[in-house]
Design a protein around this motif. Structure first.
Motif, PDB file in Angstrom:
ATOM      1  N   LEU B  28      -1.752   3.512  -2.903  1.00 54.54           N
ATOM      2  CA  LEU B  28      -1.049   3.660  -4.172  1.00 54.54           C
ATOM      3  C   LEU B  28      -1.652   2.741  -5.241  1.00 54.54           C
ATOM      4  O   LEU B  28      -1.940   3.162  -6.363  1.00 54.54           O
ATOM      5  N   TRP B  29      -1.879   1.466  -4.862  1.00 51.99           N
ATOM      6  CA  TRP B  29      -2.467   0.531  -5.825  1.00 51.99           C
ATOM      7  C   TRP B  29      -3.878   0.944  -6.193  1.00 51.99           C
ATOM      8  O   TRP B  29      -4.310   0.768  -7.336  1.00 51.99           O
ATOM      9  N   ALA B  30      -4.623   1.485  -5.217  1.00 49.53           N
ATOM     10  CA  ALA B  30      -5.991   1.927  -5.526  1.00 49.53           C
ATOM     11  C   ALA B  30      -5.945   2.972  -6.631  1.00 49.53           C
ATOM     12  O   ALA B  30      -6.690   2.885  -7.609  1.00 49.53           O
ATOM     13  N   VAL B  31      -5.057   3.950  -6.490  1.00 47.02           N
ATOM     14  CA  VAL B  31      -4.984   5.019  -7.489  1.00 47.02           C
ATOM     15  C   VAL B  31      -4.557   4.437  -8.845  1.00 47.02           C
ATOM     16  O   VAL B  31      -5.173   4.713  -9.881  1.00 47.02           O
ATOM     17  N   ILE B  32      -3.525   3.587  -8.844  1.00 42.79           N
ATOM     18  CA  ILE B  32      -3.033   3.030 -10.111  1.00 42.79           C
ATOM     19  C   ILE B  32      -4.094   2.158 -10.781  1.00 42.79           C
ATOM     20  O   ILE B  32      -4.418   2.330 -11.963  1.00 42.79           O
ATOM     21  N   LEU B  64      -4.957  -6.247 -15.487  1.00 43.10           N
ATOM     22  CA  LEU B  64      -4.147  -5.394 -14.609  1.00 43.10           C
ATOM     23  C   LEU B  64      -5.054  -4.622 -13.653  1.00 43.10           C
ATOM     24  O   LEU B  64      -4.775  -4.510 -12.454  1.00 43.10           O
ATOM     25  N   HIS B  65      -6.183  -4.117 -14.198  1.00 47.54           N
ATOM     26  CA  HIS B  65      -7.150  -3.387 -13.376  1.00 47.54           C
ATOM     27  C   HIS B  65      -7.723  -4.292 -12.279  1.00 47.54           C
ATOM     28  O   HIS B  65      -7.688  -3.935 -11.097  1.00 47.54           O
ATOM     29  N   THR B  66      -8.207  -5.470 -12.654  1.00 52.05           N
ATOM     30  CA  THR B  66      -8.848  -6.337 -11.656  1.00 52.05           C
ATOM     31  C   THR B  66      -7.844  -6.850 -10.627  1.00 52.05           C
ATOM     32  O   THR B  66      -8.101  -6.815  -9.431  1.00 52.05           O
ATOM     33  N   ASN B  67      -6.689  -7.303 -11.107  1.00 52.28           N
ATOM     34  CA  ASN B  67      -5.693  -7.815 -10.162  1.00 52.28           C
ATOM     35  C   ASN B  67      -5.130  -6.711  -9.281  1.00 52.28           C
ATOM     36  O   ASN B  67      -4.861  -6.934  -8.093  1.00 52.28           O
ATOM     37  N   GLY B  68      -4.944  -5.527  -9.863  1.00 50.64           N
ATOM     38  CA  GLY B  68      -4.442  -4.399  -9.080  1.00 50.64           C
ATOM     39  C   GLY B  68      -5.394  -4.036  -7.953  1.00 50.64           C
ATOM     40  O   GLY B  68      -4.973  -3.751  -6.831  1.00 50.64           O
ATOM     41  N   GLY B  72      -3.674  -5.827  -5.156  1.00 49.94           N
ATOM     42  CA  GLY B  72      -2.867  -4.693  -4.735  1.00 49.94           C
ATOM     43  C   GLY B  72      -3.565  -3.888  -3.645  1.00 49.94           C
ATOM     44  O   GLY B  72      -3.133  -3.851  -2.497  1.00 49.94           O
ATOM     45  N   PHE B  73      -4.690  -3.276  -4.028  1.00 48.36           N
ATOM     46  CA  PHE B  73      -5.454  -2.450  -3.091  1.00 48.36           C
ATOM     47  C   PHE B  73      -6.080  -3.300  -1.988  1.00 48.36           C
ATOM     48  O   PHE B  73      -5.873  -3.053  -0.796  1.00 48.36           O
ATOM     49  N   GLY B  74      -6.808  -4.348  -2.393  1.00 47.04           N
ATOM     50  CA  GLY B  74      -7.576  -5.140  -1.426  1.00 47.04           C
ATOM     51  C   GLY B  74      -6.713  -5.895  -0.436  1.00 47.04           C
ATOM     52  O   GLY B  74      -6.857  -5.740   0.774  1.00 47.04           O
ATOM     53  N   VAL B  75      -5.798  -6.719  -0.960  1.00 51.34           N
ATOM     54  CA  VAL B  75      -5.019  -7.561  -0.049  1.00 51.34           C
ATOM     55  C   VAL B  75      -4.077  -6.719   0.812  1.00 51.34           C
ATOM     56  O   VAL B  75      -3.905  -7.003   2.001  1.00 51.34           O
ATOM     57  N   ILE B 110       5.438  -8.778  -5.784  1.00 49.59           N
ATOM     58  CA  ILE B 110       4.634  -9.686  -6.617  1.00 49.59           C
ATOM     59  C   ILE B 110       3.635  -8.886  -7.447  1.00 49.59           C
ATOM     60  O   ILE B 110       3.470  -9.116  -8.652  1.00 49.59           O
ATOM     61  N   ILE B 111       2.971  -7.923  -6.806  1.00 50.10           N
ATOM     62  CA  ILE B 111       1.957  -7.137  -7.536  1.00 50.10           C
ATOM     63  C   ILE B 111       2.624  -6.319  -8.640  1.00 50.10           C
ATOM     64  O   ILE B 111       2.129  -6.257  -9.766  1.00 50.10           O
TER      65      ILE B 111
END
Lengths: 209, 488, 204
Positions: B28-32, B64-68, B72-75, B110-111
């Motif tokens: 989900l985070w990857a897509v967002i 938002l892009h980098t942290n997401g 989001g996706f990575g962690v 948190i994300i």
């Protein structure tokens, strides 16, 4: 004990493995970061570098809030082309009141460390609200809301200056007491322009010339 | 076999439902976050695409892009794979499964809130550490609890040696905790504002010690943990050289930490710090490539697996891009290259050769591998996964090449002077000439995002509505068993 | 000889690459013969096109006026270009030969040279874009061609070297890794040379 059998013990003991990772990864930081943190010359301001005024500080925090440093660096490198394009290269002493530093890592737009005094306040005002009104090729976003919001609502200026004083910025009691009055009647855009106009003016006079 | 387990009588089965949930969050985070990336790349072509809305402004969407992507996706992917593999390499159920569930959901919260706070303009501006102090504290707490679950599981393992993938996950947890806490030390002013404990040049050194090693231990080390478990598992082959992986691990952990200041060449930080960073960056190539060779050799004899399994392709290709990114990085740390590449889109391209080519690809491969096994059904569509592979490859290649073109042009044109030493080009002309490259990059991003959406569809068709398969730890080989079982 | 690989190498391989790869699988050509009778003609194309384009129209790096260089400089750059292409072809073929054992392919060096030649052929021909020396136009033509060449690499290795497609995929990915590293090295080396004062003037 041979290296291999020592490693066998680490490999089979959770605590030792955690300790080993912590130790091995900390060495670099200790040897490299600690001396830098203790280097006094990196904390000494250049002769013309003053703490940010209440107005400039508010402007700087708006610069931070809007993410300007995502596209603009504040670090002129000591290269002929850069000194010619932007001005004298950046010295450590000019940044001692910068929390956080805003050197940036990308120049989608130009470096801003020597932008102070290069354009008029009016130019900045038009440019910030609609960049393409003054530079048709610009791909910078406009920031129309800055001209609508009152500066004193952008954050608790007294709390900010008190916090910075705790960290070592030499603010006087009078400066802090005067801070709210300084922001009276100003819009966010005014404080941001004040910040931009003082950027890079903290250089020693001989060098600046 | 696909019966569910209730938590009372499940003491000796693997806790896999939390893994499924984390995979879904990660996708989900990857897509967002990739959509946010595509959106801001479009803003560079059409700057009025923020429609005068402060929360759509480039400066707020970019963090938002980098942290997401990273957190989001990575962690989420790292947590999912760490929980999955640590149980299987320790032959024991997760330690404190409820805590694991708490970590998983607290992290998503948190994300989510952190992402919104970035749009609201709460930012410390320190790259990849933009979240303000309330989130920093929450991250630190959840991170420590993640460590408790992870190391607790290892401490209760039934098998004596701690498998190599767990070292990398362990290093991820320990080193990121250290970096995160030190870099984010600050005095809070209000809820959304704090001032860094460090100032100016010193702040820069601390930040890039963090920034570089967040990449090092999260995006490189963490994902190497993923590789060390899933590649051998996937290919049905043991690691080509276990000893090489041992040496590479310690060399990696030791030398990565030093390289941060190569982000600050020609700046006002001390000369020796910059030089040291260059030397260590070059040394770093050795453990990085040793690991790559280990991976390539492990998979080289397992080619028949590729026939049935689209997932392995992603992992194989991710190693090629890993090789590129770990070579390109040290090269860009040379002052004579850095002088051109710094501040340009080449840096953006370099990051994406790692993030798209290495991190995303290996994660995709791992998800395609795990998802069917977790619920005990075949992947919904192997064909879609194969299409995804080619989309991911084309998107990544196009992205990298476009940014090489943009970066080299910017770097050279900014620096070029004529015979009498006057600048040859104005900044705005150079900036305007970037449009074609930015257009290519937008197309590349769209292609890559399309692939990710295909995967999201494919995985949700595979996972949604199904329960985790009950898996019990297999018996431990007595030669490696711990404690009582060893005597049996 | 009429329909052997040799008649395919120049240009027929462009539109019938799979047949070319299949024909290549049947022979083990002498490497020097391939290199100097066939590959070299293809390698000559990009430097030639860029020489003509740059001398007639000047390179447009995007901003400002086109960059004109003297004939001497241009010749030097074109020769350097030719040398890099030649070096690139030979080293890639060597590395391909070296990797082949790991992936169960033990074809002769000549076959690897021919294989890489066929894979690179679309790029050599597409370099006709150099005639119009505009960076963006070249990127627009050459990037899709590069992706096509990569596709040929993945398709060609198993056919030409007679290994299963899955092993070919592994080998092709390893070669892609090498090519990416080679490309970025080239970028790094040329940037270093440039900042050290070889090439157009930089204010470093």
């Amino acid at each position: 004990m041979s290296a291999l059998s020592l490693h066998k013990r680490i490999e089979e003991n959770t605590g030792l493995l955690i300790f080993g990772i912590l130790l091995v990864s900390a060495i670099g930081g200790l040897v490299q970061i600690l001396p830098v943190l203790n280097q006094k010359s990196l904390q000494a301001p250049s002769t013309n570098t003053q703490p940010y005024t209440a107005v400039e500080l508010t402007g700087r925090d708006i610069y931070i809030r809007e993410g300007c440093s995502v596209c603009h660096s504040q670090q002129v490198r000591p290269l002929i082309a850069e000194v010619e394009r932007y001005g004298p290269y950046s010295r450590a002493g000019e940044f001692v009141y910068d929390r956080p530093f805003l050197w940036g890592s990308k120049r989608t737009g130009p470096d801003l460390h020597r932008v102070g005094g290069k354009f008029s306040d009016d130019w900045h005002r038009i440019h910030l609200i609609d960049p393409r009104a003054v530079i048709p090729e610009s791909i910078m976003p406009g920031y129309p809301w800055l001209a609508k919001r009152e500066a004193h609502r952008a954050g608790d200026i007294v709390a900010k200056m008190t916090a910075l004083r705790t960290l070592g910025t030499p603010y006087t009691d009078e400066q802090i007491a005067q801070a709210e009055a300084d922001l009276e009647g100003l819009l966010e855009i005014d404080t941001l322009i004040a910040y931009l106009q003082m950027l890079g003016t903290g250089l020693d006079e001989e060098i600046a010339r | 076999m696909a019966t569910t387990h209730s938590s009372q009588d499940s003491a000796d089965i693997y806790e896999d439902t939390v893994v499924i949930r984390l995979i879904q969050f990660s996708v989900l985070w990857a897509v967002i976050a990739m959509t946010a990336g595509v959106y801001i790349s479009a803003e560079l072509l059409w700057p009025t695409m923020d429609f005068g809305q402060f929360w759509l402004s480039f400066g707020r969407l970019r963090p938002l892009h980098t942290n997401g992507i990273i957190f989001g996706f990575g962690v989420s992917a790292l947590m999912a794979t760490a929980f999955y593999s640590v149980q299987r390499t320790s032959h024991v159920r997760l330690f404190a499964p409820k805590l694991a569930w708490f970590c998983a959901y607290a992290w998503q919260l948190i994300i989510l809130l952190g992402g919104l706070s970035l749009l609201a303009g709460w930012t410390s501006t320190k790259e990849y550490a933009e979240l303000e102090w309330p989130f920093d504290i929450a991250i630190a707490v959840v991170w420590v609890l993640f460590g408790v679950v992870f190391f607790g599981t290892i401490a209760r393992r039934k098998i004596r040696p701690i498998y190599i993938s767990n070292w990398f996950y362990g290093a991820l947890i320990i080193v990121i905790a250290m970096l995160h806490i030190v870099n984010n030390l600050a005095i809070p002013v209000t809820f959304g504002k704090s001032y860094s404990l460090y100032a100016g040049a010193q702040d820069a050194v601390v930040q890039w010690w963090y920034g570089h090693n967040a990449v090092g231990f999260l995006l490189t080390g963490g994902f190497l943990g993923m590789m060390y478990y899933f590649l051998p598992k996937h290919s049905g082959r043991p690691i080509w050289s276990y000893r090489l992986s041992v040496v590479a691990f310690w060399a990696f952990t030791y030398s990565y930490i030093w390289a941060g200041p190569h982000h600050l060449h020609y700046s006002a930080i001390p000369e020796w710090v910059q030089s040291l960073a260059v030397v260590m960056s070059v040394i770093l190539l050795a453990p990085s490539w040793a690991t790559m060779i280990n991976g390539i050799m492990t998979v080289s004899t397992a080619w028949e697996k590729l026939r049935t399994d689209p997932a392995l392709k992603f992992i194989v290709l991710s190693l090629a891009f890993y090789g590129l990114a770990t070579f390109e990085g040290p090269m860009m740390s040379f002052p004579s290259v850095n002088v051109v590449s710094h501040f340009t889109d080449w840096t953006i391209g370099h990051v994406h050769s790692g993030a798209l080519g290495w991190n995303a690809m290996i994660t995709y491969g791992t998800f395609y591998f795990m998802a069917p096994r977790l619920v005990g059904v075949p992947l919904y569509s192997v064909r879609l996964a194969n299409i995804h592979f080619w989309l991911a490859l084309a998107g990544t290649m196009l992205y990298i090449v476009a940014m090489w073109g943009a970066g080299v042009s910017q770097g050279l044109l900014w620096l070029s002077v004529d015979e009498i030493g006057e600048l040859s080009f104005s900044f705005k002309d150079i900036m305007a000439s970037m449009q074609p490259f930015y257009a290519l990059r937008l197309i590349a991003g769209l292609i890559f995002l399309a692939g990710t959406c295909l995967m999201a569809y494919n995985l949700s068709k595979t996972l949604v509505g199904r329960k985790a398969v009950v898996v019990k730890p297999p018996p431990v080989d007595p030669a490696y068993a711990i404690g009582k079982e060893a005597a049996v | 000889m009429r329909d052997s690989i040799y008649s395919f190498l120049l240009f027929k391989a462009l539109y019938e690459p799979k047949i070319a790869f299949a024909k290549l699988a049947e022979v083990d050509p002498a490497p020097l013969r391939i290199l100097f009778r066939y590959s070299l003609w293809l390698l000559l194309l990009p430097p030639l096109f860029s020489f003509i384009g740059a001398s007639q129209f000047g390179w447009r790096l995007g901003a400002g006026t086109p960059l004109y260089m003297g004939t001497g400089t241009l010749l030097l750059i074109s020769l350097g270009y030719l040398f890099i292409l030649f070096f690139g072809l030979v080293t890639t073929a060597l590395i391909s030969r070296w990797m082949a054992d790991t992936y169960g392919a033990n074809a002769s060096f000549g076959r690897h040279v021919a294989l890489i030649t066929i894979v690179g052929e679309p790029l050599a021909v597409a370099s006709v874009a150099h005639l119009s020396p505009d960076v963006f136009f070249n990127a627009l033509v050459l990037i899709p061609t590069t992706i096509w060449a990569m596709y040929l690499l993945y398709k060609g290795i198993p056919i030409a070297l007679g290994i299963p497609p899955e092993r070919g995929m592994l080998m092709a990915s390893s070669l892609v890794g090498w090519l990416l590293v080679a490309a970025v090295s080239l970028l790094g080396i040329s940037m270093s040379l440039w900042t050290l004062g070889i090439g157009p003037l930089l204010g470093v």
